[in-house]
Design an enzyme around this catalytic site. Structure first.
Site, short mmCIF file in Angstrom:
data_model
loop_
_atom_site.label_atom_id
_atom_site.label_comp_id
_atom_site.label_asym_id
_atom_site.label_seq_id
_atom_site.Cartn_x
_atom_site.Cartn_y
_atom_site.Cartn_z
N LYS A 106 -7.73 -52.76 -41.28
CA LYS A 106 -6.54 -52.01 -41.70
C LYS A 106 -6.09 -51.06 -40.60
O LYS A 106 -4.92 -51.04 -40.21
CB LYS A 106 -6.88 -51.23 -42.98
CG LYS A 106 -5.68 -50.70 -43.72
CD LYS A 106 -6.12 -49.87 -44.94
CE LYS A 106 -6.59 -50.75 -46.09
NZ LYS A 106 -7.16 -49.96 -47.20
N GLY B 242 -9.94 -54.48 -52.68
CA GLY B 242 -10.30 -53.60 -53.78
C GLY B 242 -11.72 -53.09 -53.74
O GLY B 242 -12.18 -52.46 -54.69
N ARG C 195 -2.00 -57.76 -42.83
CA ARG C 195 -3.21 -58.52 -42.51
C ARG C 195 -2.91 -59.99 -42.74
O ARG C 195 -1.94 -60.33 -43.43
CB ARG C 195 -4.38 -58.09 -43.40
CG ARG C 195 -4.08 -58.26 -44.88
CD ARG C 195 -5.18 -57.69 -45.76
NE ARG C 195 -4.66 -57.46 -47.09
CZ ARG C 195 -5.30 -56.80 -48.04
NH1 ARG C 195 -6.47 -56.28 -47.80
NH2 ARG C 195 -4.77 -56.63 -49.23
N SER D 171 -29.50 -95.91 -35.90
CA SER D 171 -28.84 -95.08 -36.91
C SER D 171 -29.92 -94.15 -37.46
O SER D 171 -30.93 -94.63 -37.98
CB SER D 171 -28.25 -95.95 -38.01
OG SER D 171 -27.76 -95.13 -39.05
P1 ADP Z 1 -6.43 -51.18 -50.63
O1 ADP Z 1 -7.35 -51.52 -49.52
O2 ADP Z 1 -7.07 -51.12 -51.95
O3 ADP Z 1 -5.17 -51.97 -50.58
P2 ADP Z 1 -4.92 -49.06 -49.42
O4 ADP Z 1 -5.56 -48.11 -48.48
O5 ADP Z 1 -4.13 -50.11 -48.75
O6 ADP Z 1 -6.03 -49.66 -50.37
O7 ADP Z 1 -4.03 -48.20 -50.38
C1 ADP Z 1 -3.77 -48.42 -51.74
C2 ADP Z 1 -2.29 -48.31 -52.02
O8 ADP Z 1 -1.78 -47.04 -51.61
C3 ADP Z 1 -1.49 -49.34 -51.27
O9 ADP Z 1 -0.47 -49.83 -52.08
C4 ADP Z 1 -0.91 -48.58 -50.12
O10 ADP Z 1 0.29 -49.13 -49.70
C5 ADP Z 1 -0.71 -47.17 -50.71
N1 ADP Z 1 -0.78 -46.16 -49.65
C6 ADP Z 1 -1.82 -45.94 -48.83
N2 ADP Z 1 -1.52 -44.96 -47.94
C7 ADP Z 1 -0.28 -44.55 -48.22
C8 ADP Z 1 0.60 -43.56 -47.63
N3 ADP Z 1 0.23 -42.82 -46.59
N4 ADP Z 1 1.81 -43.40 -48.17
C9 ADP Z 1 2.17 -44.16 -49.24
N5 ADP Z 1 1.42 -45.08 -49.84
C10 ADP Z 1 0.19 -45.30 -49.33
MG MG Z 2 -3.97 -52.16 -49.13
#
Ligand code: ADP
Ligand code: MG
Ligand code: MG
Length: 915
Positions: free
Chosen positions: A33, A112, A347, A797
């Site tokens: 990420k 998740g 990703r 074989s």
């Molecule tokens: P996961 O790995 O479970 O997807 P994430 O870190 O991607 O967890 O975050 C969970 C949710 O929160 C995602 O929908 C992501 O887009 C949102 N999110 C994470 N960081 C921010 C941010 N800085 N501003 C707005 N939304 C965010």
């Molecule tokens: Mg995410």
């Protein structure tokens, strides 16, 4: 200098330099990420400012007994100051507060598995300040109550339900259904109630200090690497435990600032079919987690073109750019704050096997990737999945007519599965593992701690959630058939029943789910094998694979129908036809037994002459089906007693027959005739008895002891070959002598057989026929003396099943039943050597045999016909030692073709002598 634990999003170059340049290692350091957030920043995609705490910091933290490594916190503070500069806001400042999210991200995405906390930096004072600043009290209160809830659950470890109950009962009391129906005052009240939950559950107040919030959240992400569900997932996905997770601190952008804001997730192509069209969901006036959690009903992403046209256009441009950059289908998360688009994640998207193949082939057409990249991207497991059993349309139509259609849902992950229904992960896992049941796990929706049950299940069904819900994502990744959002189903978890379409199903009853159409049926439906001809993209991909591979793929097939299937799956020859199967057919077996029981040479010849036409037509059918390709026919291999009834069986029959005939005996009719016959058989069976038949009179030893059988077989082979040749079929018979242990055996038998072959050719007037005589290498002595054996044998074989048994000295059945599992668990054996070649032992013998054999006879053809011929790791080894082909079951042929290409792409097409 202090070690660098923290990288700003704009410092991806530095991270790259530190790890030595490979993108894989950057992902290892920054997590998938984090690395992609930094990469998007580098290529000019709008990403909110932020920084990444490395996986090295996580590992150092865990190793030091949960203390931050020296310098890490200071570096975080310095980076936070940078973020403040970039955003023009200040963390913890009541007049212009900066809020951030704290996100986990390991090298490999673990959907998740780890927890993210949003809106960090809010407290009573900054919330006040933000209300003044934005004039939007509802939005601020909404963000704050989310923080208290998420922080409470994720960081402080309070049960979700403690908050959900408060929220649900508040909504019920107000008479509203949706979170968006709550106004600013409601949300303010909820903040207070949520804080009470924290106080009650933990005994302290929700932390008001924003820096304390960041610190605790970072620690919690680090900790989550060692949580049970992360651990379980890693076991299943084969991810190492020592990688650690990174933490990304990201400036918050808000999708919940009103109806010109929103948030969503999307795949740049359909992850189920691979079709090139944007696939995803979004919600207006919502924050990230709402979409995934399925709290509100989401909109299809195309609708965004109407509701937020500007942002939509920008979104389509950016995602196209991302596909071009990553050369792969992307799974993205985004947020729109007052019309402005921000990308929060990208990703490579998880997808079904069918989608993987289609996308790879399409991307070659689009010029995004090469054929080689396309072929390497698809895994043998995916090819296997595409040829797995499915419910065919006729079966389903019939079931529907019978009223067995129980419900319909979203087709989240394809494949057919039938099994017994269980309503929770623990029971599902237990029934599958301990009771060996086929299980369908049914839930309203799934959560990360359900994964163990989902993976043990044959299929997954949920009544809620959409195509990107947790259940759908996990199921697609592991190839488990899955249907989500079958909303007509009502599940009663207390009564352990579900109802739909007027039917009630109790826990433990059977259902069938079709992940391709989203249909759920009661009962167990019949499955069938999919047709490769219809899978155009897979055919294309496999043809590319053939161009790249050096090893050919042949098939083990005994009957013309198997040979035809093998050929349609792309086999370039038959590597093993077992002739003894043909002896077992009911019309032939009595003749076979008569042949075995014969007292004189003449009687035996007579019985064999009856068998000859049968065998001839068997072989003719096979040659015909394989027109143009070689067909290896193995002469009779098993011990003769296998063709006879067992002594016990005969004994019993004799006794029954005697008792039944007793009355007649009293009346002077004498002993029934069949009894005498059976007594004769019994004597013969007893005389054939061996204490270890697998090591007794069988294979070439039987041929030498009783040559008439193989002489008949060779005559049948060549008569058929000549007949077919005269019809214009191109026949390439190869006669295989089993179980050779010394060249003397071949020297004894092979010339006799060759004489017969030549004689038949002469009789039939066939001048040109390419044939070979060769042997199986399945006894260690044969491998060790391969140089001598190749002076007679024209091909080898490897019968790796027997070779493995005899090299280890294990009897396979006994080993697999008794100790093999323990051996693998204890690490005494790395893998079951009957599934994957034991390279260090059996492999060494093979390599020696190939080298010595080719030293004697450079043109020696070498193949393998054991079950290992369909195993990708074993195929790679066969490529390395210079086999000409591998032969496997017809169904494995496509998998083996891909594996053969992978081996060539990895090691080059040339022969590698030094392993
Ligand atoms: P996961 O790995 O479970 O997807 P994430 O870190 O991607 O967890 O975050 C969970 C949710 O929160 C995602 O929908 C992501 O887009 C949102 N999110 C994470 N960081 C921010 C941010 N800085 N501003 C707005 N939304 C965010
Ligand atoms: Mg995410
Ligand atoms: Mg054998």
């Amino acid at each position: 200098m202090n070690k660098k634990w923290v990288y700003f999003f704009s410092e991806v170059n530095q991270a790259e330099a530190y790890v030595g340049g490979s993108w894989d290692s950057v992902r290892g350091l920054l997590g998938g990420k984090g690395a992609n957030l930094a990469e998007m920043t580098r290529i000019g995609v709008p990403v909110p400012p932020g920084f990444i705490v490395t996986t090295e910091a996580c590992n150092a933290f865990l190793a030091a007994g949960n203390t931050f490594p020296e310098g890490m916190w200071d570096q975080m503070m310095a980076s936070l100051a940078e973020v403040e500069k970039a955003s023009g806001k200040k963390f913890g400042d009541a007049t212009n507060p900066l809020l951030v999210s704290c996100r986990s991200g390991a090298k490999f995405s673990m959907p998740g598995m780890m927890d993210t906390v949003l809106n960090i930096g809010l407290n009573d004072a900054t919330a006040e300040g933000m209300i003044k600043l934005t004039g939007n009290e509802r939005f601020v209160n909404d963000s704050y109550r989310r923080l208290v809830m998420m922080f409470g659950a994720v960081v402080l470890g309070i049960r979700d339900e403690a908050f959900e109950e408060v929220l649900d009962s508040y909504k019920a009391a107000k008479g509203v259904k949706l979170d968006t129906d709550l106004n600013a005052a409601d949300l303010k009240e909820l903040i207070a109630r949520f804080k009470d939950v924290v106080k009650k559950e933990k005994g302290f107040d929700f932390p008001q200090n924003p820096l304390e919030q960041i610190r605790l959240a970072t620690e919690a992400v680090f900790h989550s690497w060692n949580g049970k569900r992360a651990f379980d997932y890693r076991r299943k996905a084969g991810i190492r435990d020592d990688l650690g997770t990174a933490v990304s601190i990201v400036t918050m952008v808000f999708g919940n600032m009103g109806w010109d804001s929103g948030t969503g997730v999307a795949f740049t192509r359909d992850p189920s079919t691979g079709e090139k069209k944007m696939y995803g969901e979004y919600l207006l006036n919502a924050q990230g987690e709402d979409v995934v959690a399925g709290i509100r009903n989401t909109e299809k992403i195309v609708e965004m073109a109407k509701s937020l046209p500007e942002a939509y256009k920008q979104f389509m441009d950016i995602t196209a750019k991302l596909e071009l950059h990553y050369h792969n289908m992307q799974d993205v998360e985004f947020t729109i704050e007052r019309g402005r688009l921000w990308m929060l994640q990208t990703r490579d998207g998880k997808r079904t096997a069918a989608a993987e193949v289609k996308i790879a082939v399409d991307m070659v057409g689009e010029g995004l990737i090469t054929k080689e990249q396309a072929v390497s991207r698809v895994t043998p497991e995916q090819v296997d999945a595409l040829l797995h059993p499915q419910f065919d349309t006729a079966t389903m139509a019939e079931a529907e007519k019978k009223g067995l259609l129980f419900a319909k849902g979203v087709n989240a992950s394809p494949g057919a599965a039938s099994g017994q229904v269980y309503f929770d992960a623990d029971t599902a896992e237990r029934m599958a593992k301990e009771h060996k049941q086929a299980v369908i796990m049914v839930r309203p929706f799934t959560k990360p701690d359900d994964v163990h049950g989902m993976l043990a299940a044959k299929g997954i069904l949920t009544s809620e959630g959409g195509a990107t819900s947790h259940a759908a994502v996990v199921a697609r990744q592991f190839g488990v058939p899955c249907i989500v959002g079958a909303s007509s189903i009502v599940i009663d978890l207390d009564k352990r029943i579900m109802t739909a379409n007027g039917a009630i199903l109790h826990e433990g009853e059977w259902i069938s789910i079709d992940g391709a159409t989203g249909k759920v049926f009661t009962g167990e439906l019949k499955t069938s094998i999919p047709d490769l001809e219809e899978q155009k993209e897979l055919l294309t991909l496999l043809n590319w694979a053939d161009e790249m591979a050096r090893l050919q793929v042949w098939a083990n097939a005994d009957y013309p129908k198997d040979a035809r299937r093998a050929r349609s799956f792309g086999a370039k020859g038959i590597g093993l036809c077992r002739t003894e199967h043909m002896f077992f057919e009911p019309v032939r077996l009595p003749t076979v037994q008569r042949m075995i029981l014969a007292k004189t040479h003449e009687d035996r010849e007579a019985a064999l002459n009856e068998l000859l036409p049968y065998q001839r037509s068997d072989f003719a059918g096979l040659f015909n089906a394989m027109d143009g390709y070689p067909v290896i026919i193995r002469l009779i291999d098993p011990p003769l007693h296998e063709f006879m009834p067992s002594a016990e069986e005969l004994q019993e029959k004799i006794i029954t027959s005697r008792i039944q005939g007793f009355a007649g005996y009293v009346l002077g009719k004498g002993e029934p005739a069949d009894v005498a016959d059976m007594e004769k058989k019994l004597k013969a069976v007893e005389s054939l008895h061996e204490s270890n038949p697998m090591m007794g009179l069988r294979g070439v030893r039987l041929s030498i002891y009783m040559p008439e059988i193989v002489e008949m077989q060779v005559r049948a082979i060549f008569e058929a070959a000549c007949d077919e040749t005269l019809k214009g079929v191109v026949v390439k018979p190869e006669v295989m002598i089993p179980l050779t242990g010394t060249v003397k055996e071949l020297e004894w038998i092979q010339p006799r057989l060759v004489r017969i072959a030549k004689q038949v050719l002469e009789e039939k007037g066939v001048k040109e026929l390419h044939y070979k005589f060769g042997t199986m290498i399945e006894i260690p002595r044969a491998a060790v003396t391969a140089g001598e054996i190749a002076s007679v044998a024209e091909f080898f074989s490897f019968g790796t099943n027997d070779l493995t048994q005899m090299t280890f000295g294990y009897s396979r059945d006994d080993a697999e039943r008794n100790f093999l599992i323990k051996y693998v668990e204890e690490g005494i054996l790395e893998k079951n050597p009957f599934q994957t070649l034991d390279i260090g032992g059996v492999g060494k013998l093979m390599q020696m045999a190939v080298n010595d054999g080719r030293a004697t006879r450079p043109s020696l053809e070498v193949g393998i016909c054991g079950e290992h011929g369909g195993d990708p790791a074993s195929i790679e080894f066969c490529h390395l030692i210079g086999n000409n082909y591998v032969s496997c079951s017809p169904f494995r042929v496509p998998v083996a073709r891909l594996a053969a290409a992978h081996a060539a792409l990895k090691h080059g097409k040339g022969l590698t002598q030094d392993l």
